[in-house]
Design a protein around this motif. Sequence first.
Motif, PDB file in Angstrom:
ATOM      1  N   GLU A 153       0.829  -1.208   0.000  1.00 48.83           N
ATOM      2  CA  GLU A 153       0.000   0.000   0.000  1.00 48.83           C
ATOM      3  C   GLU A 153       0.860   1.254   0.000  1.00 48.83           C
ATOM      4  O   GLU A 153       0.551   2.233  -0.682  1.00 48.83           O
ATOM      5  N   ARG A 154       1.965   1.230   0.757  1.00 48.87           N
ATOM      6  CA  ARG A 154       2.879   2.377   0.781  1.00 48.87           C
ATOM      7  C   ARG A 154       3.538   2.576  -0.573  1.00 48.87           C
ATOM      8  O   ARG A 154       3.736   3.699  -1.025  1.00 48.87           O
ATOM      9  N   LYS A 155       3.887   1.469  -1.237  1.00 45.96           N
ATOM     10  CA  LYS A 155       4.478   1.544  -2.578  1.00 45.96           C
ATOM     11  C   LYS A 155       3.521   2.257  -3.525  1.00 45.96           C
ATOM     12  O   LYS A 155       3.910   3.165  -4.267  1.00 45.96           O
ATOM     13  N   ASN A 156       2.255   1.843  -3.522  1.00 39.97           N
ATOM     14  CA  ASN A 156       1.252   2.457  -4.398  1.00 39.97           C
ATOM     15  C   ASN A 156       1.020   3.917  -4.045  1.00 39.97           C
ATOM     16  O   ASN A 156       0.887   4.761  -4.935  1.00 39.97           O
ATOM     17  N   LEU A 157       0.973   4.215  -2.761  1.00 35.42           N
ATOM     18  CA  LEU A 157       0.774   5.589  -2.316  1.00 35.42           C
ATOM     19  C   LEU A 157       1.915   6.483  -2.811  1.00 35.42           C
ATOM     20  O   LEU A 157       1.673   7.560  -3.360  1.00 35.42           O
ATOM     21  N   LEU A 158       3.170   6.040  -2.637  1.00 38.07           N
ATOM     22  CA  LEU A 158       4.308   6.860  -3.063  1.00 38.07           C
ATOM     23  C   LEU A 158       4.366   7.004  -4.583  1.00 38.07           C
ATOM     24  O   LEU A 158       4.747   8.060  -5.089  1.00 38.07           O
ATOM     25  N   GLN A 159       3.987   5.959  -5.323  1.00 40.40           N
ATOM     26  CA  GLN A 159       3.968   6.084  -6.786  1.00 40.40           C
ATOM     27  C   GLN A 159       2.895   7.081  -7.215  1.00 40.40           C
ATOM     28  O   GLN A 159       3.128   7.927  -8.076  1.00 40.40           O
ATOM     29  N   ASN A 160       1.718   7.003  -6.597  1.00 35.55           N
ATOM     30  CA  ASN A 160       0.652   7.970  -6.901  1.00 35.55           C
ATOM     31  C   ASN A 160       1.079   9.384  -6.538  1.00 35.55           C
ATOM     32  O   ASN A 160       0.794  10.340  -7.261  1.00 35.55           O
ATOM     33  N   TRP A 161       1.767   9.516  -5.414  1.00 37.10           N
ATOM     34  CA  TRP A 161       2.247  10.827  -4.965  1.00 37.10           C
ATOM     35  C   TRP A 161       3.276  11.387  -5.947  1.00 37.10           C
ATOM     36  O   TRP A 161       3.221  12.558  -6.319  1.00 37.10           O
ATOM     37  N   ALA A 162       4.203  10.551  -6.397  1.00 39.88           N
ATOM     38  CA  ALA A 162       5.217  10.998  -7.365  1.00 39.88           C
ATOM     39  C   ALA A 162       4.552  11.425  -8.673  1.00 39.88           C
ATOM     40  O   ALA A 162       4.919  12.452  -9.261  1.00 39.88           O
ATOM     41  N   ASP A 163       3.567  10.659  -9.119  1.00 40.40           N
ATOM     42  CA  ASP A 163       2.842  11.020 -10.344  1.00 40.40           C
ATOM     43  C   ASP A 163       2.104  12.344 -10.161  1.00 40.40           C
ATOM     44  O   ASP A 163       2.053  13.173 -11.078  1.00 40.40           O
ATOM     45  N   TYR A 164       1.535  12.555  -8.978  1.00 42.96           N
ATOM     46  CA  TYR A 164       0.828  13.805  -8.685  1.00 42.96           C
ATOM     47  C   TYR A 164       1.800  14.992  -8.693  1.00 42.96           C
ATOM     48  O   TYR A 164       1.507  16.024  -9.305  1.00 42.96           O
ATOM     49  N   ILE A 165       2.944  14.841  -8.047  1.00 38.14           N
ATOM     50  CA  ILE A 165       3.946  15.918  -8.035  1.00 38.14           C
ATOM     51  C   ILE A 165       4.374  16.240  -9.464  1.00 38.14           C
ATOM     52  O   ILE A 165       4.471  17.403  -9.861  1.00 38.14           O
ATOM     53  N   ASP A 166       4.634  15.212 -10.267  1.00 36.80           N
ATOM     54  CA  ASP A 166       5.017  15.432 -11.657  1.00 36.80           C
ATOM     55  C   ASP A 166       3.895  16.125 -12.437  1.00 36.80           C
ATOM     56  O   ASP A 166       4.166  16.948 -13.304  1.00 36.80           O
TER      57      ASP A 166
END
Length: 184
Positions: A153-166
Amino acid sequence: ATDHIPLIIVKVAIYSLAILLTRREELLSLKWQDVDLATGRIVIRQTKTIKDFTIIIPTQLIAMWTKLRNLYPNSPFVFGCRKAHYSGMHLCKHIVEAAERYGMEKFTPHDFRRTGMTLLAEQGHRHDVIDAALGHSISGVKKHYLKSNLLEERKNLLQNWADYIDSLLDAENKPVGSNWLWYI
Protein backbone atom coordinates in the motif's frame (compact mmCIF):
# COMPACT_ATOMS: atom_id res chain seq x y z
CA ALA A 1 12.74 22.71 -11.49
CA THR A 2 13.95 25.90 -13.13
CA ASP A 3 16.01 27.15 -10.19
CA HIS A 4 19.67 27.65 -10.90
CA ILE A 5 20.94 25.26 -8.26
CA PRO A 6 24.27 24.14 -9.68
CA LEU A 7 24.52 20.66 -8.20
CA ILE A 8 22.47 17.88 -9.72
CA ILE A 9 22.77 16.02 -6.43
CA VAL A 10 20.90 18.87 -4.68
CA LYS A 11 18.11 18.83 -7.26
CA VAL A 12 17.72 15.06 -6.94
CA ALA A 13 17.78 15.30 -3.13
CA ILE A 14 15.07 17.96 -3.06
CA TYR A 15 12.90 16.02 -5.50
CA SER A 16 13.49 12.78 -3.54
CA LEU A 17 12.60 14.49 -0.27
CA ALA A 18 9.36 15.80 -1.79
CA ILE A 19 8.46 12.36 -3.15
CA LEU A 20 9.53 10.05 -0.31
CA LEU A 21 8.45 12.34 2.54
CA THR A 22 11.34 11.14 4.70
CA ARG A 23 13.17 13.27 7.21
CA ARG A 24 16.14 14.98 5.54
CA GLU A 25 18.84 13.12 7.49
CA GLU A 26 17.13 9.77 6.83
CA LEU A 27 17.37 10.49 3.12
CA LEU A 28 20.83 12.04 3.09
CA SER A 29 22.45 9.30 5.17
CA LEU A 30 21.16 6.56 2.84
CA LYS A 31 23.99 4.34 1.55
CA TRP A 32 24.10 2.55 -1.79
CA GLN A 33 24.49 -0.77 0.05
CA ASP A 34 20.93 -0.23 1.29
CA VAL A 35 19.50 0.46 -2.17
CA ASP A 36 18.40 -2.09 -4.76
CA LEU A 37 17.67 -0.13 -7.94
CA ALA A 38 16.49 -3.28 -9.75
CA THR A 39 13.52 -3.63 -7.38
CA GLY A 40 13.33 -0.06 -6.09
CA ARG A 41 13.63 -1.35 -2.54
CA ILE A 42 15.60 0.75 -0.06
CA VAL A 43 16.21 0.29 3.64
CA ILE A 44 16.62 3.30 5.89
CA ARG A 45 18.65 1.85 8.74
CA GLN A 46 17.26 4.16 11.42
CA THR A 47 14.30 6.51 11.34
CA LYS A 48 13.15 8.48 14.34
CA THR A 49 11.15 5.47 15.56
CA ILE A 50 11.77 2.50 13.23
CA LYS A 51 14.88 0.41 12.65
CA ASP A 52 15.41 -0.92 9.11
CA PHE A 53 12.48 0.91 7.53
CA THR A 54 11.84 -0.48 4.03
CA ILE A 55 10.50 1.69 1.21
CA ILE A 56 9.82 0.84 -2.42
CA ILE A 57 10.65 4.02 -4.30
CA PRO A 58 8.62 5.29 -7.28
CA THR A 59 9.84 4.64 -10.82
CA GLN A 60 10.83 8.29 -11.27
CA LEU A 61 13.37 7.97 -8.46
CA ILE A 62 14.74 4.68 -9.76
CA ALA A 63 15.64 6.42 -13.03
CA MET A 64 17.13 9.46 -11.29
CA TRP A 65 19.09 7.51 -8.72
CA THR A 66 20.48 5.25 -11.46
CA LYS A 67 21.85 8.34 -13.23
CA LEU A 68 23.14 9.67 -9.91
CA ARG A 69 24.90 6.36 -9.22
CA ASN A 70 26.59 6.57 -12.61
CA LEU A 71 27.67 10.18 -12.01
CA TYR A 72 29.18 9.46 -8.58
CA PRO A 73 30.21 5.77 -8.72
CA ASN A 74 32.73 5.96 -5.85
CA SER A 75 30.46 7.50 -3.24
CA PRO A 76 29.15 5.13 -0.57
CA PHE A 77 26.18 7.49 -0.07
CA VAL A 78 23.28 8.01 -2.48
CA PHE A 79 23.69 11.73 -1.86
CA GLY A 80 27.43 11.66 -1.43
CA CYS A 81 29.81 14.54 -1.05
CA ARG A 82 33.36 13.23 -0.96
CA LYS A 83 33.37 10.42 1.62
CA ALA A 84 30.46 11.82 3.64
CA HIS A 85 26.83 12.43 2.76
CA TYR A 86 25.55 15.77 1.53
CA SER A 87 24.90 18.20 4.37
CA GLY A 88 21.38 18.55 5.71
CA MET A 89 22.10 22.18 6.52
CA HIS A 90 23.06 22.90 2.91
CA LEU A 91 19.96 21.15 1.64
CA CYS A 92 17.81 23.15 4.05
CA LYS A 93 19.46 26.36 2.84
CA HIS A 94 18.68 25.53 -0.80
CA ILE A 95 15.05 24.73 -0.01
CA VAL A 96 14.55 27.88 2.08
CA GLU A 97 16.15 30.04 -0.63
CA ALA A 98 13.98 28.49 -3.36
CA ALA A 99 10.85 29.04 -1.26
CA GLU A 100 11.79 32.70 -0.75
CA ARG A 101 12.30 33.17 -4.51
CA TYR A 102 8.72 31.97 -5.03
CA GLY A 103 7.30 34.29 -2.39
CA MET A 104 6.76 31.73 0.35
CA GLU A 105 7.37 33.06 3.84
CA LYS A 106 8.97 29.90 5.15
CA PHE A 107 9.35 26.35 3.89
CA THR A 108 11.78 23.83 5.33
CA PRO A 109 12.59 20.22 4.39
CA HIS A 110 10.23 18.96 7.10
CA ASP A 111 7.36 20.90 5.50
CA PHE A 112 7.37 18.35 2.67
CA ARG A 113 6.16 15.78 5.22
CA ARG A 114 3.39 18.01 6.58
CA THR A 115 2.26 19.09 3.12
CA GLY A 116 2.40 15.53 1.79
CA MET A 117 0.35 14.15 4.65
CA THR A 118 -2.26 16.88 4.25
CA LEU A 119 -2.61 16.52 0.48
CA LEU A 120 -2.59 12.72 0.55
CA ALA A 121 -5.37 12.76 3.16
CA GLU A 122 -7.35 15.24 1.06
CA GLN A 123 -6.94 12.92 -1.93
CA GLY A 124 -8.65 10.16 0.07
CA HIS A 125 -5.70 7.96 1.03
CA ARG A 126 -6.08 5.98 4.25
CA HIS A 127 -4.51 7.64 7.29
CA ASP A 128 -2.84 4.45 8.48
CA VAL A 129 -1.08 4.05 5.11
CA ILE A 130 0.02 7.70 5.12
CA ASP A 131 1.33 7.33 8.67
CA ALA A 132 3.17 4.15 7.70
CA ALA A 133 4.68 5.87 4.64
CA LEU A 134 5.93 8.69 6.86
CA GLY A 135 7.55 6.15 9.17
CA HIS A 136 5.37 7.03 12.14
CA SER A 137 5.21 4.46 14.89
CA ILE A 138 1.88 2.94 15.83
CA SER A 139 0.62 3.80 19.28
CA GLY A 140 -2.10 2.60 21.59
CA VAL A 141 -3.99 -0.64 21.10
CA LYS A 142 -3.23 -0.71 17.36
CA LYS A 143 0.44 -1.24 18.19
CA HIS A 144 -0.39 -4.67 19.59
CA TYR A 145 -2.73 -5.78 16.80
CA LEU A 146 -1.49 -4.25 13.53
CA LYS A 147 1.61 -6.20 12.54
CA SER A 148 1.63 -5.41 8.80
CA ASN A 149 4.06 -2.78 7.53
CA LEU A 150 1.63 -2.04 4.66
CA LEU A 151 4.55 -2.16 2.20
CA GLU A 152 2.47 -2.75 -0.94
CA GLU A 153 0.00 0.00 0.00
CA ARG A 154 2.88 2.38 0.78
CA LYS A 155 4.48 1.54 -2.58
CA ASN A 156 1.25 2.46 -4.40
CA LEU A 157 0.77 5.59 -2.32
CA LEU A 158 4.31 6.86 -3.06
CA GLN A 159 3.97 6.08 -6.79
CA ASN A 160 0.65 7.97 -6.90
CA TRP A 161 2.25 10.83 -4.96
CA ALA A 162 5.22 11.00 -7.37
CA ASP A 163 2.84 11.02 -10.34
CA TYR A 164 0.83 13.81 -8.68
CA ILE A 165 3.95 15.92 -8.03
CA ASP A 166 5.02 15.43 -11.66
CA SER A 167 1.53 16.45 -12.84
CA LEU A 168 1.88 19.70 -10.88
CA LEU A 169 5.22 20.38 -12.51
CA ASP A 170 3.75 19.47 -15.89
CA ALA A 171 0.84 21.86 -15.31
CA GLU A 172 3.38 24.64 -14.92
CA ASN A 173 4.85 23.68 -18.33
CA LYS A 174 8.12 22.60 -16.77
CA PRO A 175 9.93 19.44 -17.80
CA VAL A 176 9.21 16.72 -15.26
CA GLY A 177 10.62 13.60 -13.74
CA SER A 178 14.10 12.62 -14.76
CA ASN A 179 14.32 15.25 -17.50
CA TRP A 180 14.55 18.55 -15.61
CA LEU A 181 17.22 17.40 -13.22
CA TRP A 182 19.88 16.93 -15.83
CA TYR A 183 19.98 20.51 -17.05
CA ILE A 184 22.37 22.68 -15.06
